[in-house]
Design a protein around this motif. Structure first.
Motif, mmCIF file in Angstrom:
data_model
loop_
_atom_site.group_PDB
_atom_site.id
_atom_site.type_symbol
_atom_site.label_atom_id
_atom_site.label_comp_id
_atom_site.label_asym_id
_atom_site.label_seq_id
_atom_site.Cartn_x
_atom_site.Cartn_y
_atom_site.Cartn_z
ATOM 1 N N PHE A 137 0.908 -1.408 -0.134
ATOM 2 C CA PHE A 137 0.006 0.090 -0.061
ATOM 3 C C PHE A 137 0.947 1.251 -0.204
ATOM 4 N N TYR A 138 1.732 1.233 0.820
ATOM 5 C CA TYR A 138 2.605 2.537 1.030
ATOM 6 C C TYR A 138 3.804 2.534 -0.069
ATOM 7 N N TYR A 139 4.316 1.635 -0.634
ATOM 8 C CA TYR A 139 4.831 1.951 -1.877
ATOM 9 C C TYR A 139 4.247 2.246 -3.012
ATOM 10 N N ASN A 140 2.890 2.028 -3.364
ATOM 11 C CA ASN A 140 2.110 2.339 -4.294
ATOM 12 C C ASN A 140 1.759 3.846 -3.992
ATOM 13 N N LYS A 141 1.544 4.209 -3.026
ATOM 14 C CA LYS A 141 1.415 5.618 -2.520
ATOM 15 C C LYS A 141 2.643 6.463 -2.833
ATOM 16 N N GLY A 142 3.854 5.910 -2.390
ATOM 17 C CA GLY A 142 4.923 6.693 -2.786
ATOM 18 C C GLY A 142 5.217 6.808 -4.218
ATOM 19 N N LEU A 143 4.891 5.589 -5.020
ATOM 20 C CA LEU A 143 5.013 5.886 -6.583
ATOM 21 C C LEU A 143 3.987 6.872 -6.953
ATOM 22 N N VAL A 144 3.047 7.170 -6.715
ATOM 23 C CA VAL A 144 2.108 8.138 -7.214
ATOM 24 C C VAL A 144 3.016 9.444 -7.314
ATOM 25 N N TYR A 145 3.540 9.869 -5.949
ATOM 26 C CA TYR A 145 4.202 10.929 -5.870
ATOM 27 C C TYR A 145 5.751 11.223 -6.653
ATOM 28 N N ALA A 146 6.130 9.902 -6.529
ATOM 29 C CA ALA A 146 7.502 9.834 -7.357
ATOM 30 C C ALA A 146 7.343 10.075 -8.787
ATOM 31 N N ASN A 147 6.175 9.567 -9.527
ATOM 32 C CA ASN A 147 6.057 9.980 -10.828
ATOM 33 C C ASN A 147 5.792 11.378 -11.080
ATOM 34 N N LYS A 148 5.503 12.219 -9.929
ATOM 35 C CA LYS A 148 5.225 13.792 -10.361
ATOM 36 C C LYS A 148 6.523 14.549 -10.436
ATOM 37 N N THR A 149 7.777 13.791 -9.916
ATOM 38 C CA THR A 149 8.952 14.380 -9.890
ATOM 39 C C THR A 149 9.897 13.729 -11.103
ATOM 40 N N LYS A 150 11.141 14.174 -11.112
ATOM 41 C CA LYS A 150 12.118 13.689 -11.842
ATOM 42 C C LYS A 150 13.251 12.612 -11.178
ATOM 43 N N ASN A 151 12.835 12.364 -10.072
ATOM 44 C CA ASN A 151 13.992 11.653 -9.285
ATOM 45 C C ASN A 151 13.708 10.129 -9.601
ATOM 46 N N TYR A 152 14.585 9.873 -10.939
ATOM 47 C CA TYR A 152 14.457 8.550 -11.471
ATOM 48 C C TYR A 152 15.091 7.315 -10.406
ATOM 49 N N GLN A 153 16.075 7.932 -9.483
ATOM 50 C CA GLN A 153 16.354 6.803 -8.771
ATOM 51 C C GLN A 153 15.552 6.339 -7.715
ATOM 52 N N LEU A 154 14.549 7.328 -7.238
ATOM 53 C CA LEU A 154 13.596 6.716 -6.363
ATOM 54 C C LEU A 154 12.560 6.133 -6.968
ATOM 55 N N ARG A 155 12.272 6.596 -8.032
ATOM 56 C CA ARG A 155 11.237 5.686 -8.950
ATOM 57 C C ARG A 155 11.740 4.196 -9.188
ATOM 58 N N ASN A 156 13.124 4.006 -9.371
ATOM 59 C CA ASN A 156 13.751 2.796 -9.590
ATOM 60 C C ASN A 156 13.740 1.791 -8.429
ATOM 61 N N TRP A 157 13.812 2.536 -6.953
ATOM 62 C CA TRP A 157 13.655 1.643 -5.827
ATOM 63 C C TRP A 157 12.259 1.279 -5.752
ATOM 64 N N LEU A 158 11.232 2.269 -5.936
ATOM 65 C CA LEU A 158 10.027 1.867 -5.613
ATOM 66 C C LEU A 158 9.431 0.711 -6.677
#
Length: 564
Positions: A95-116
């Motif tokens: 649940f929390y990984y998915n919520k994090g992915l929603v916000y990460a996709n609004k940024t250009k932090n590709y490293q964070l997207r990779n982790w999630l």
């Protein structure tokens, strides 16, 4: 689980608390301070301090939402998800990984997207067993690690993809990724993934029937796993090696590796709880007794010093008083020695009980594994071999002159089926499971009888009587171990097994006319096998009595309360 539930409850309580705080006006700290809070939460998580990590995460999340920083929000959600992931609360982590992915996709932090994406891929593959979705998420993670040119993360993600494909038998899809890892792992990989890499190579070459290469990689994985700290990769290496050996007809080695896998898996599940209970309990008892002994020694030394001072100050005291003092000192000394001896005996009793508990835990684990392996062999392997034999029978019936290889294959399948069935029955006798303890013991006496020794079974109880399944299994293996000892060591020609029930207790008497031994030296010759038998009976609240003389045979009496 109680610890995890307490952490989750505290976390939910904090959610309500900080939701109330949102309505009130408060001073929002700077972005740097919020980032520092998020890093603190991540560090606590790495140190397995999950409760502190979740508290810090929730505070940081509240402020990150207040300043509307998508990157911070996504990072904190990832940390919260990782906490629940570490506690095996995979639904909450998901649940929390998915919520994090929603916000990460609004940024250009590709490293964070990779982790999630990697974290979500892990849950889909290894928890939900939805490999297609898991592979999709891994490939999304690979896109972002490629964009930021993070070579080590590319190797790690491709390792995950390879594992996922191989786990579902799609070796051709996974092999290009494995080639890439083999080429670049030495430069960009790390020690935490080297065991998994060797295991994956072993799986691939095992699939391609290149036995020598597969053997080499599996053995490397196990060797490196034994040196490292990651037991989970080591356990999977033993499991996959077992499958490979079984496929190639090396049943003994396959069984040994499967047993090692089960042992390591059990250790991973239980070692933390056992360590906390046993080590803490032992240290507590030892510290308590050490304090008591130190207090007594201090009192004794103080009293001795007072008596010596009095002797120097009162040189003219009469001989009678001096004699009385000496007598008091002697009596006190013996009292002190007696007290110390009692305390030492108590300590030895505690150590003995701890040792007995360890032995019983080991025995219970072995018996549980026996049941699991026997069930697996009977319900899976034996069924597969039977099915394969049936297909060959149908094939040969449709061909008047079947090939010699087909005929030989049928014979080999039947032989393999018979061996698997015999091994299953040896691990968990069919008679014991279906008809009960007395049928199984009578059959055991018959099986152990031969031209050298004859076992006679006698019982006053109807053979149809059934007891608790676990109780029957323990009693069966106790008697089996004793009969095995007689056959190996007694040089007897005849043995008897007599069973009766009295006052809700079962009484088993075993006698042989062998060479016997001196019971005065029993403690010296008693081996680990007999220690195990004694521990089993003590665990059942029973008694074991052994009477023997040299050249006069041995009698063993077992009295155990019945568990219906």
């Amino acid at each position: 689980m109680p610890q995890q539930n307490r952490i989750i409850f505290s976390f939910l309580l904090l959610l309500n608390l900080f939701s109330t705080c949102i309505e009130a006006k408060e001073k929002i700290p700077s972005k740097e301070k919020i980032t520092f809070l998020a890093k603190e939460a991540c560090q606590y998580m790495k140190e397995d301090k999950f409760e502190k990590s979740l508290v810090k995460s929730r505070i940081a999340l509240h402020y990150a939402i207040a300043i509307k920083d998508d990157n911070l929000i996504a990072t904190i959600y990832n940390t919260i998800g990782a906490n629940f992931d570490e506690m095996s609360e995979f639904d909450k982590a998901f649940f929390y990984y998915n919520k994090g992915l929603v916000y990460a996709n609004k940024t250009k932090n590709y490293q964070l997207r990779n982790w999630l994406y990697n974290n979500l891929g892990n849950i889909y593959c290894f928890d939900k067993k939805q490999y297609e979705k898991g592979i999709f998420y891994y490939k999304k993670a690979l896109e972002y690690s490629t964009k930021i040119k993070d070579s080590s993360q590319i190797v790690f993600t491709k390792l995950n993809i390879t594992w996922a494909y191989f786990d579902i038998g799609r070796f051709d899809n996974g092999y290009p990724y494995l080639q890439f890892i083999n080429k670049h792992h030495k430069k960009y990989g790390d020690e935490s993934t080297i065991v998994a890499l060797n295991m994956l190579n072993g799986m691939y070459y095992g699939h391609k029937m290149e036995r020598e290469k597969a053997n080499l990689f599996f053995k490397n994985a196990i060797r490196l796993g034994n040196k490292g700290q990651e037991k989970s990769d080591l356990s999977f290496s033993h499991l996959e090696y077992s499958k490979f050996l079984l496929k190639n007809g090396q049943y003994q080695q396959a069984y040994e590796n499967l047993a090692t896998y089960n042992t390591i898996s059990a250790e991973l599940n239980n070692e933390e709880k056992l360590k906390k209970v046993n080590v803490a309990g032992i240290n507590l008892e030892l510290d308590q007794y050490k304090r008591e002994i130190d207090n007594i020694e201090a009192k004794y030394q103080t009293s001795q010093q007072v008596l010596i001072e009095r002797q120097y100050k009162n040189k003219q005291i009469s001989v009678i008083i001096i004699a009385s003092l000496i007598l008091i000192i002697i009596l006190f000394y013996f009292f002190f020695q007696n007290t110390r001896l009692k305390q030492n005996n108590k300590l030895k009793d505690i150590q003995s009980k701890i040792q007995e508990n360890i032995i019983n835990a080991s025995i219970n684990g072995q018996e549980t594994e026996r049941k699991k392996i026997a069930s697996f062999l009977h319900d899976n392997i034996s069924a597969l071999l039977s099915s394969a034999g049936l297909h060959l029978t149908v094939f040969t019936s449709q061909n008047q002159t079947p090939a010699q290889e087909i005929v030989k294959t049928k014979v080999l399948l039947k032989e393999a089926h018979d061996k698997v069935r015999d091994l299953s029955h040896e691990l968990m006798p069919t008679l014991l499971a279906r008809f009960g303890l007395f049928y199984a013991l009578e059959d055991l006496c018959e099986k152990n009888s031969n031209s050298a020794i004859d076992f006679i079974y006698t019982s006053t109880l109807p053979t149809k009587i059934r007891y608790n399944e676990d109780f029957e299994m323990k009693m069966y293996f106790i008697v089996s171990e004793l009969l095995n000892n007689i056959t190996k060591h007694s040089q007897a020609k005849k043995g008897t097994v007599t069973i009766r029930e009295h006052n809700e207790s079962i009484h088993i008497h075993i006698h042989d006319n062998g060479k016997g031994f001196d019971t005065d030296k029993f403690e010296i010759i008693e081996g680990f096998g007999l220690n195990q038998t004694r521990s089993r009976i003590n665990n059942l609240q029973g008694n074991l009595t052994i009477n023997s003389k040299l050249n006069s045979g041995t009698s063993i009496s077992i009295l155990v309360p019945v568990v219906h």
